[in-house]
Write a protein that holds these residues in place. Structure first.
Motif, PDB file in Angstrom:
ATOM      1  N   GLU A 351       3.444  11.578   4.272  1.00  0.00           N
ATOM      2  CA  GLU A 351       4.025  11.010   3.067  1.00  0.00           C
ATOM      3  C   GLU A 351       3.226   9.771   2.698  1.00  0.00           C
ATOM      4  OE1 GLU A 351       8.395   9.560   1.363  1.00  0.00           O
ATOM      5  OE2 GLU A 351       8.145  10.143   3.455  1.00  0.00           O
ATOM      6  N   THR A 352       3.226   9.444   1.407  1.00  0.00           N
ATOM      7  CA  THR A 352       2.459   8.309   0.914  1.00  0.00           C
ATOM      8  C   THR A 352       3.388   7.171   0.519  1.00  0.00           C
ATOM      9  OG1 THR A 352       0.682   9.731   0.104  1.00  0.00           O
ATOM     10  CG2 THR A 352       0.821   7.545  -0.843  1.00  0.00           C
ATOM     11  N   PHE A 353       2.971   5.939   0.845  1.00  0.00           N
ATOM     12  CA  PHE A 353       3.706   4.737   0.491  1.00  0.00           C
ATOM     13  C   PHE A 353       2.777   3.790  -0.264  1.00  0.00           C
ATOM     14  CE2 PHE A 353       5.517   6.570   4.266  1.00  0.00           C
ATOM     15  CZ  PHE A 353       6.880   6.527   4.036  1.00  0.00           C
ATOM     16  N   GLN A 354       3.367   2.878  -1.015  1.00  0.00           N
ATOM     17  CA  GLN A 354       2.598   1.851  -1.700  1.00  0.00           C
ATOM     18  C   GLN A 354       2.716   0.548  -0.940  1.00  0.00           C
ATOM     19  OE1 GLN A 354       0.595   2.027  -4.630  1.00  0.00           O
ATOM     20  NE2 GLN A 354      -0.019   0.038  -3.796  1.00  0.00           N
ATOM     21  N   ALA A 355       1.580  -0.018  -0.555  1.00  0.00           N
ATOM     22  CA  ALA A 355       1.545  -1.335   0.075  1.00  0.00           C
ATOM     23  C   ALA A 355       1.183  -2.376  -0.987  1.00  0.00           C
ATOM     24  CB  ALA A 355       0.563  -1.334   1.235  1.00  0.00           C
ATOM     25  N   TYR A 356       0.828  -3.576  -0.551  1.00  0.00           N
ATOM     26  CA  TYR A 356       0.494  -4.645  -1.496  1.00  0.00           C
ATOM     27  C   TYR A 356      -0.987  -4.614  -1.857  1.00  0.00           C
ATOM     28  CZ  TYR A 356       5.012  -7.085  -1.299  1.00  0.00           C
ATOM     29  OH  TYR A 356       6.332  -7.443  -1.431  1.00  0.00           O
ATOM     30  N   GLY A 357      -1.380  -3.591  -2.553  1.00  0.00           N
ATOM     31  CA  GLY A 357      -2.770  -3.359  -2.915  1.00  0.00           C
ATOM     32  C   GLY A 357      -3.167  -1.971  -2.464  1.00  0.00           C
ATOM     33  N   PRO A 358      -3.248  -1.727  -1.144  1.00  0.00           N
ATOM     34  CA  PRO A 358      -3.605  -0.391  -0.695  1.00  0.00           C
ATOM     35  C   PRO A 358      -2.475   0.610  -0.898  1.00  0.00           C
ATOM     36  CG  PRO A 358      -3.935  -2.047   1.041  1.00  0.00           C
ATOM     37  CD  PRO A 358      -3.139  -2.688  -0.040  1.00  0.00           C
ATOM     38  N   VAL A 359      -2.860   1.876  -0.956  1.00  0.00           N
ATOM     39  CA  VAL A 359      -1.926   2.972  -0.754  1.00  0.00           C
ATOM     40  C   VAL A 359      -1.872   3.201   0.757  1.00  0.00           C
ATOM     41  CG1 VAL A 359      -1.415   5.376  -1.296  1.00  0.00           C
ATOM     42  CG2 VAL A 359      -2.562   3.924  -2.981  1.00  0.00           C
ATOM     43  N   ALA A 360      -0.685   3.525   1.281  1.00  0.00           N
ATOM     44  CA  ALA A 360      -0.505   3.575   2.738  1.00  0.00           C
ATOM     45  C   ALA A 360       0.102   4.903   3.175  1.00  0.00           C
ATOM     46  CB  ALA A 360       0.372   2.403   3.195  1.00  0.00           C
ATOM     47  N   PRO A 361      -0.708   5.971   3.167  1.00  0.00           N
ATOM     48  CA  PRO A 361      -0.168   7.262   3.593  1.00  0.00           C
ATOM     49  C   PRO A 361      -0.045   7.370   5.110  1.00  0.00           C
ATOM     50  CG  PRO A 361      -2.476   7.490   3.024  1.00  0.00           C
ATOM     51  CD  PRO A 361      -2.088   6.080   2.699  1.00  0.00           C
ATOM     52  N   ILE A 362       0.857   8.221   5.544  1.00  0.00           N
ATOM     53  CA  ILE A 362       0.886   8.693   6.927  1.00  0.00           C
ATOM     54  C   ILE A 362       0.404  10.132   6.880  1.00  0.00           C
ATOM     55  CG2 ILE A 362       2.331   9.243   8.918  1.00  0.00           C
ATOM     56  CD1 ILE A 362       4.203   6.999   8.000  1.00  0.00           C
ATOM     57  N   TYR A 363      -0.682  10.408   7.553  1.00  0.00           N
ATOM     58  CA  TYR A 363      -1.295  11.731   7.514  1.00  0.00           C
ATOM     59  C   TYR A 363      -1.508  12.220   8.939  1.00  0.00           C
ATOM     60  CZ  TYR A 363      -4.585  15.491   6.545  1.00  0.00           C
ATOM     61  OH  TYR A 363      -5.192  16.715   6.468  1.00  0.00           O
ATOM     62  N   ASN A 364      -0.968  13.376   9.250  1.00  0.00           N
ATOM     63  CA  ASN A 364      -1.068  13.934  10.600  1.00  0.00           C
ATOM     64  C   ASN A 364      -0.643  12.906  11.646  1.00  0.00           C
ATOM     65  OD1 ASN A 364      -1.584  16.073  12.367  1.00  0.00           O
ATOM     66  ND2 ASN A 364      -3.697  15.431  12.726  1.00  0.00           N
ATOM     67  N   ASN A 365       0.441  12.189  11.318  1.00  0.00           N
ATOM     68  CA  ASN A 365       1.022  11.183  12.212  1.00  0.00           C
ATOM     69  C   ASN A 365       0.103   9.982  12.443  1.00  0.00           C
ATOM     70  OD1 ASN A 365       3.504  10.615  13.453  1.00  0.00           O
ATOM     71  ND2 ASN A 365       2.672  11.018  15.494  1.00  0.00           N
ATOM     72  N   GLN A 366      -0.813   9.739  11.532  1.00  0.00           N
ATOM     73  CA  GLN A 366      -1.700   8.580  11.617  1.00  0.00           C
ATOM     74  C   GLN A 366      -1.523   7.710  10.378  1.00  0.00           C
ATOM     75  OE1 GLN A 366      -3.491   7.666  14.170  1.00  0.00           O
ATOM     76  NE2 GLN A 366      -3.136   9.524  15.386  1.00  0.00           N
ATOM     77  N   ARG A 367      -1.519   6.392  10.582  1.00  0.00           N
ATOM     78  CA  ARG A 367      -1.395   5.447   9.470  1.00  0.00           C
ATOM     79  C   ARG A 367      -2.768   5.202   8.854  1.00  0.00           C
ATOM     80  NH1 ARG A 367       0.842  -0.038  10.746  1.00  0.00           N
ATOM     81  NH2 ARG A 367      -0.643   0.063  12.474  1.00  0.00           N
TER      82      ARG A 367
END
Length: 417
Positions: A351-367
């Motif tokens: 799933e993808t999240f929005q951080a303070y500038g970067p996009v912060a996905p979790i992909y294959n259990n990795q940040r």
């Protein structure tokens, strides 16, 4: 006035008619070690990420098919594993792309805007919950009374990038000074209507990040560009990174020219043809970021692949913010849109999240923290795998469609998906 936009896939109806592209040999940099370092010899480096591996072969295949022009770099713990460059930085002058070629980043440089704001919060000069109007005058009342710094950072301000819902933005002007460019920005801002109440939805907004750049300038008393140079680029050792003017873009043969795809299948030099626009543009002229005089908080800083690895190293090493504020910068704040399916039809893991500038996905259990950028003749991506110490850079002076498959393969190979 749209300065840049997030990377989005686009399949052109016809291929461009360019000549054969060739790889440029790598010259070792002062920070990045060559392949064959201790890390590579331990067996932690997947063979498909090494020179001659699946990733290397795939990028070359795209370049040979005239579907990629630019530089790619994969680094582990700040050390180069793979670096390649293809195509021309300036076709007219016969200057090839190199490993250290400087590229316009489009929206990828929002990474620096967000970090600048986090630095100012750490210094006590801002609060994330501050109304932007506490520091900046001239906002329309509906914005001044409701939009916070947090809203702008997370693209939840309601600004979006259109004047009104469903309405196209005005044609881009060709600016001959930064002052004129900013005056046009403020004039356009006063005509905007919020697409939704701040904090209730997410809509990507380069306009919002341009406003953050203005906020940085007001709070610090220096230009946004100078602030980023002194507080991010120099501490990180990013010696070739800057917010170059269009005049410098034309004069400096180290800077790649963007080549915009046209409806007839050709590509044109965006910097030398300001009357031309991308076929992916929203207005009648199409988008051309070179019409702006200089990049802003909304996009179009310039950098190189080695410098962007240095950025990841400096960020992780605490040279740009203290560790607690680095965590504030990189951690997801709101859930963003779901990840798409890959080209084989398999659902991407995470799933993808929005951080303070970067996009912060979790992909294959990795940040991962990442950001892409796209404009006429510009496609860029920076990804840092937080718990794996990998950095992946893709910088292209071709249009939007050219790098999404590269990013998908990179992500799969790094995480073992």
């Amino acid at each position: 006035m749209v300065l840049s936009r997030p990377l989005a896939g686009h399949d052109p109806s016809r291929r461009s008619a360019l000549g054969l592209l060739g790889a440029v040999p790598l010259a070792a940099g002062d920070l990045l070690a060559a392949p064959g370092t201790a890390e590579a010899s331990t067996g932690r480096i997947p063979k498909d990420l090494r020179p001659g591996g699946a990733f290397d072969r795939y990028v070359k295949e795209l370049a040979d098919k005239e579907q990629f022009s630019g530089t790619v770099m994969i680094a582990y713990r700040g050390r180069q594993v793979l670096a390649r460059a293809y195509g021309w930085a300036d076709k007219e002058s016969k200057i090839p792309n190199k490993i250290d070629t400087i590229y316009a980043l489009a929206s990828t440089s929002k990474l620096f805007t967000g970090l600048a704001v986090v630095q100012l919060v750490q210094q006590g000069k801002l609060k994330f919950y501050d109304l932007v109007s506490k520091h900046l005058n001239g906002l329309p009342a509906a914005m001044a009374e409701r939009i916070t710094v947090h809203h702008l950072l997370t693209h939840t301000s309601g600004l979006g990038d259109a004047r009104r819902p469903g309405e196209q933005p005005p044609p881009e002007k060709i600016h001959t000074s930064y002052e004129g460019q900013l005056a046009d920005f403020w004039e356009n801002l006063t005509t905007f209507e919020l697409e939704f109440p701040p904090g209730t939805r997410k809509a990507y907004s380069s306009m919002g990040y341009t406003l953050l750049g203005e906020l940085v300038a007001k709070v610090t008393g220096m230009s946004f560009q100078d602030y980023v140079r002194q507080n991010i680029f120099l501490p990180a050792g990013m010696k070739d990174s800057a917010y170059y003017t269009r005049r410098q873009w034309l004069a400096d043969d180290r800077i790649a020219h963007p080549y915009m795809y046209q409806k007839d299948g050709t590509r044109v030099d965006a910097v030398r043809n300001l009357d031309k626009g991308s076929v992916y543009g929203d207005a009648g002229q199409g988008s051309n970021s070179a019409r702006g005089w200089m990049g802003t908080g909304g996009g179009n800083g310039f950098s190189t692949a080695p410098d962007l690895v240095r950025f990841a190293v400096a960020l992780q090493g605490g040279r740009l913010t203290s560790r607690p504020y680095t965590e504030v910068y990189v951690n997801g704040k709101i859930s963003a849109k779901p990840l798409k399916e890959d080209t084989s039809g398999n659902s991407l893991r995470g799933e993808t999240f929005q951080a303070y500038g970067p996009v912060a996905p979790i992909y294959n259990n990795q940040r991962i923290i990442t950001h892409g950028g796209g404009a006429g003749g510009i496609s860029t991506s920076w990804s840092f795998y937080l718990d794996m110490d990998w950095t992946a850079i893709v910088l292209s002076n071709y249009d939007l469609q050219s790098i999404e498959p590269i990013i998908a393969l990179e992500r799969s190979l790094v995480t073992g998906a």
